[in-house]
Design a protein around this motif. Sequence first.
Motif, mmCIF file in Angstrom:
data_model
loop_
_atom_site.group_PDB
_atom_site.id
_atom_site.type_symbol
_atom_site.label_atom_id
_atom_site.label_comp_id
_atom_site.label_asym_id
_atom_site.label_seq_id
_atom_site.Cartn_x
_atom_site.Cartn_y
_atom_site.Cartn_z
ATOM 1 N N PRO A 21 0.810 -1.167 -0.067
ATOM 2 C CA PRO A 21 -0.082 0.063 -0.025
ATOM 3 C C PRO A 21 1.050 1.120 -0.035
ATOM 4 O O PRO A 21 2.103 1.169 0.556
ATOM 5 C CB PRO A 21 -0.626 -0.243 1.377
ATOM 6 N N TYR A 22 0.357 2.325 -0.635
ATOM 7 C CA TYR A 22 0.979 3.599 -0.967
ATOM 8 C C TYR A 22 2.081 3.534 -2.049
ATOM 9 O O TYR A 22 2.712 4.514 -2.054
ATOM 10 C CB TYR A 22 1.770 4.175 0.493
ATOM 11 N N GLU A 23 2.268 2.484 -2.354
ATOM 12 C CA GLU A 23 3.176 2.381 -3.755
ATOM 13 C C GLU A 23 2.227 2.151 -4.793
ATOM 14 O O GLU A 23 1.180 1.412 -4.790
ATOM 15 C CB GLU A 23 4.187 1.089 -3.342
ATOM 16 N N GLN A 118 -4.879 2.995 0.188
ATOM 17 C CA GLN A 118 -4.283 4.069 -0.674
ATOM 18 C C GLN A 118 -3.034 3.473 -1.118
ATOM 19 O O GLN A 118 -2.179 2.555 -0.760
ATOM 20 C CB GLN A 118 -3.633 5.152 0.494
ATOM 21 N N GLN A 119 -3.132 3.790 -2.528
ATOM 22 C CA GLN A 119 -1.807 3.435 -3.493
ATOM 23 C C GLN A 119 -1.206 4.738 -4.112
ATOM 24 O O GLN A 119 -1.982 5.611 -3.977
ATOM 25 C CB GLN A 119 -2.355 2.532 -4.628
ATOM 26 N N GLY A 120 -0.010 4.460 -4.466
ATOM 27 C CA GLY A 120 0.509 5.683 -5.079
ATOM 28 C C GLY A 120 -0.128 5.952 -6.344
ATOM 29 O O GLY A 120 -1.011 5.499 -6.623
ATOM 30 N N VAL A 134 -1.414 9.920 -3.484
ATOM 31 C CA VAL A 134 -2.093 8.563 -3.077
ATOM 32 C C VAL A 134 -3.557 8.702 -3.368
ATOM 33 O O VAL A 134 -4.281 9.764 -3.189
ATOM 34 C CB VAL A 134 -1.693 8.051 -1.836
ATOM 35 N N ALA A 196 4.462 4.655 4.176
ATOM 36 C CA ALA A 196 3.340 5.898 3.995
ATOM 37 C C ALA A 196 4.176 7.432 4.213
ATOM 38 O O ALA A 196 3.880 8.232 3.367
ATOM 39 C CB ALA A 196 2.535 5.779 5.076
ATOM 40 N N ALA A 199 5.816 8.015 0.865
ATOM 41 C CA ALA A 199 4.897 8.445 -0.274
ATOM 42 C C ALA A 199 4.142 9.778 -0.172
ATOM 43 O O ALA A 199 3.910 10.447 -1.294
ATOM 44 C CB ALA A 199 3.617 7.645 0.000
ATOM 45 N N MET A 200 4.307 10.288 0.965
ATOM 46 C CA MET A 200 3.922 11.708 1.249
ATOM 47 C C MET A 200 4.893 12.742 1.380
ATOM 48 O O MET A 200 4.777 13.818 1.770
ATOM 49 C CB MET A 200 3.017 11.638 2.401
#
Length: 331
Positions: A21-23, A118-120, A134, A196, A199-200
Amino acid sequence: SIDRLRRTPGIQAAAVSQRLPYERLLNMPFRIEGRAEDNTFVPIANVGYATPGFFDTFRIAIVDGRAFDDRDRADTPRVTVVNQAFARFYYPQQSPIGRRLFFGDTPLQIVGVSQDVQQGGAGFFLTGMQRGPVSTSPTVYLPVAQTDADLFGAFSPVWTVRASSGGEAAAAFARAIGEADPMLPIGEVRAMTDVASQAMAQPRLLVTLVGALAVAALLLAAIGIHGLITHLISERTREFGIRLALGATTTQTIVAIAGSGVLLAAIGALAGVVLSVPGVTVIQSFLYTVQPGDVATYLSVGLLLFVVAGLSSVLPALRILRLDPVRTLRE
């Protein structure tokens, strides 16, 4: 192997997947069984593989149907689990369970619907999706045993474990991999909080930079208004002294002086609102969780400007309290 890892003391759950997740996952077009092809719109989704236990490891709930399990083997009919965003976009009026998708000529039967994660950046945008670093975009999960190695073989798998602490998870993971193959190298070990945060990272940097510039602009505006009102008072000291001598109250005089600064702030705020209309298209791609026409944001920023302008105007105007009308008339 994944089974050895799950039996390792200290490991609560374990799974292997293409991405976390987040990718960002792969974007792939597909066909929906029973629907005529439309050249103006090609269905597309994020696609990634995972082992049984993936949803339990990340505590992603299955809201309809089932998750992958040991019955989903290479010699059994191919299945897939989709997320809620996929169901909303492509099956808004019905349950997708039992429906079939086609990636090329390969049919996949939907057996479960999972919660959104949440994904990238999705790499595509459908009407109704939220823009941002995301997003909860339509996603298709494939069981790793049924995954086409020619398509996904070029991507290094991600091993994920859940444990009571990060140090315990890393040690247990290294111990299990060492028992399976001492020569097998271990890549980077990351906590999901780090994934996470990474990603942010860029949006956070941009927000910090814009916030710092906004604070600097607000500070300069406050200093400018303060200086303007101070200069106004010094230039019109005799006038204000005469007003006070003729019966004007200090409150009336302070309000009259401070009103100049507030009026300037009102003109500036109005000009900013007008100029922001054509600027919406420029900043829209940078906004996340906030709409370009968000009324609450405009009102809160406008209120902040008026408060700062008011304080910057009233504070120098308080010098009137020290003004002696009699002495001013004598001078």
